[in-house]
Enzyme design. Structure first.
Site, PDB file in Angstrom:
ATOM      1  N   ASP A  80       0.825  -1.215   0.000  1.00 20.48           N
ATOM      2  CA  ASP A  80       0.000   0.000   0.000  1.00 20.48           C
ATOM      3  C   ASP A  80       0.857   1.261   0.000  1.00 20.48           C
ATOM      4  OD1 ASP A  80       0.756  -0.720   2.661  1.00 20.48           O
ATOM      5  OD2 ASP A  80      -0.770   0.601   3.496  1.00 20.48           O
ATOM      6  N   GLU A 145       0.128  -1.332   5.634  1.00 17.50           N
ATOM      7  CA  GLU A 145       1.156  -0.889   6.580  1.00 17.50           C
ATOM      8  C   GLU A 145       0.902   0.554   7.005  1.00 17.50           C
ATOM      9  OE1 GLU A 145       4.697   1.250   7.915  1.00 17.50           O
ATOM     10  OE2 GLU A 145       3.682   1.568   6.013  1.00 17.50           O
TER      11      GLU A 145
END
Ligand SMILES: [Zn+2]
Length: 414
Positions: A80, A145
């Site tokens: 991400d 994350e």
């Protein structure tokens, strides 16, 4: 250094997949997982794709070593990225544009899509060259994350998935360095997030009521901000890095009445709410620091709730044998590294808490630190060199004999 055009193209395609955190509903995470498998699933590894929560798949590429019973080496990257408002960018943030000078622009090119592709390209080349690796290498890609890893690495750890991979050491993300020396991170400051709520009498703004909510809150803030100034001063006078001091920031402050878009200046609010983001330096005792803040809030009649606050710092000791192995690996890769504490948070916090050493390392030198900023960029030569660096580092780590093995060998066993 030969041109690795296909690696650069793959990186560009990966950047073009919009994986802004929580984009699961838009399918960005799943598309990224499919893309990685399509590109690297056939490079001599086993592939496992799994979703611990719907729409948030992670992928593990496993390259079996010649001694699969030994603890493995894990290379980790998150898929991400943080949002990228296009109006702030020179080129569209998901276009992965390369300019005339060879600089690649794109959200995630530093943090940390380049690293994920470097991990895979390095493994692909090592397999192709027939390099023998003693230990198994797992290359892990995981979403989520950037919002703390609650649906990513934290779950992965909680569900025993990390343990299944049996890593001796994990390589996670680091930061770019502006000099030729590379940075390697062994710890990060620990977040302490608190919600403060103050209550008191409400009334006309002209009155001097006793113990108003705002008065209580401001007194607490004064103390917090004078501590903030002390830390700032200490950073300057002792020439410390930002990651070595404790930071304090009130990021949300709510209070007062409003109606029809007009603020009520002459009304004393009965409640005020604040959120404070603190990052506690690793040499400061976490629990006593938290107690001090609580005591301060109590003194002024302000309620304090901890919204995020682990009990322990997460540190990989630089005396750990795998840290030493990493230093030797860096030597082998002909790079100089500087050990540092990470100023923000990464998924390493979840990993280190299990006792597994995790080293934050992104092979990006001579580059401006642009993670999370507009026009995040990376020169393609830096990217290509990173693949070489990982090849050397992985080869060293995957063939590292740990203390137990050395002892056994010395005792005459094989
Ligand atoms: Zn990152």
């Amino acid at each position: 250094m030969g041109e690795r055009m296909s690696a650069i193209r793959t990186l560009q395609k990966y950047i073009r997949i919009n994986t802004v955190t929580s984009s699961a509903h838009k399918g960005g995470y799943a598309e990224a997982a499919r893309f990685l498998i399509r590109n690297y699933g056939h490079t001599g590894c086993e592939v496992k794709e799994e979703s611990l929560t719907a729409g948030r798949p992670h992928v593990v590429f496993t390259y079996k070593g010649t001694s699969p019973h030994k603890k493995s080496v894990m290379l980790y990257s998150h898929t991400d990225v943080v949002p990228a408002p296009p109006e702030e960018w020179k080129y569209p943030p998901f276009s992965a544009h390369i300019d005339e000078e060879g600089t690649i622009f794109g959200r995630g090119v530093q943090d940390m899509k380049s690293v994920g592709i470097q991990h895979m390209e390095a493994m692909k080349e090592l397999v192709k060259e027939g390099v023998t690796l003693d230990r198994t290498v797992h290359v892990v890609f995981m979403p989520d994350e950037e919002n703390g890893g609650d649906f990513g690495m934290k779950l992965f750890v909680q569900k025993g998935k990390l343990k299944e991979l049996n890593p001796a050491v994990v390589l996670d993300e680091g930061l770019a360095s502006t000099t030729p020396v590379f940075h390697a991170y062994y710890a990060e400051r620990t977040p302490l997030w608190v919600k403060l709520t103050a209550a008191g009498p409400s009334g006309h703004g002209s009155r001097l009521l006793e113990g108003t909510a705002m008065e209580r809150m401001m007194k607490v803030m004064c103390h917090l901000y004078s501590f903030r100034s002390e830390e700032e001063q200490r950073m300057i006078s002792e020439e410390l890095h930002e990651s070595e001091i404790t930071s304090v920031n009130c990021t949300v402050l709510r209070g007062g009445a409003e109606s029809g878009g007009e603020v009520a200046v002459n009304l004393i609010p009965s409640t005020v709410e604040a959120h404070v983001d603190m990052r506690v330096a690793v040499d400061r005792d976490l629990l006593s620091f938290r107690d001090e803040i609580k005591k301060l809030a109590d003194q002024h009649g302000v309620k304090m709730e901890v919204t995020l606050g682990p009990d322990q710092h997460s540190i990989t000791s630089t005396h750990n044998e795998w840290w030493a192995a990493f230093e030797q690996a860096a030597e082998r890769a002909k790079i100089e590294i500087k050990p540092l504490v990470f100023a923000a948070a990464t998924d390493s916090k979840h990993i280190r808490r299990t006792g597994v050493p995790s080293i934050g390392f992104s092979p990006i030198s001579n580059t401006k630190v642009e993670l999370h900023s507009a026009n995040e960029s990376l020169h393609r030569d830096v990217f290509q060199r990173g693949i070489e660096i990982y090849k050397a580092v992985i080869t060293h780590l995957a063939n590292h004999k740990d203390a137990e093995e050395v002892e056994r060998a010395e005792a005459g066993y094989t």
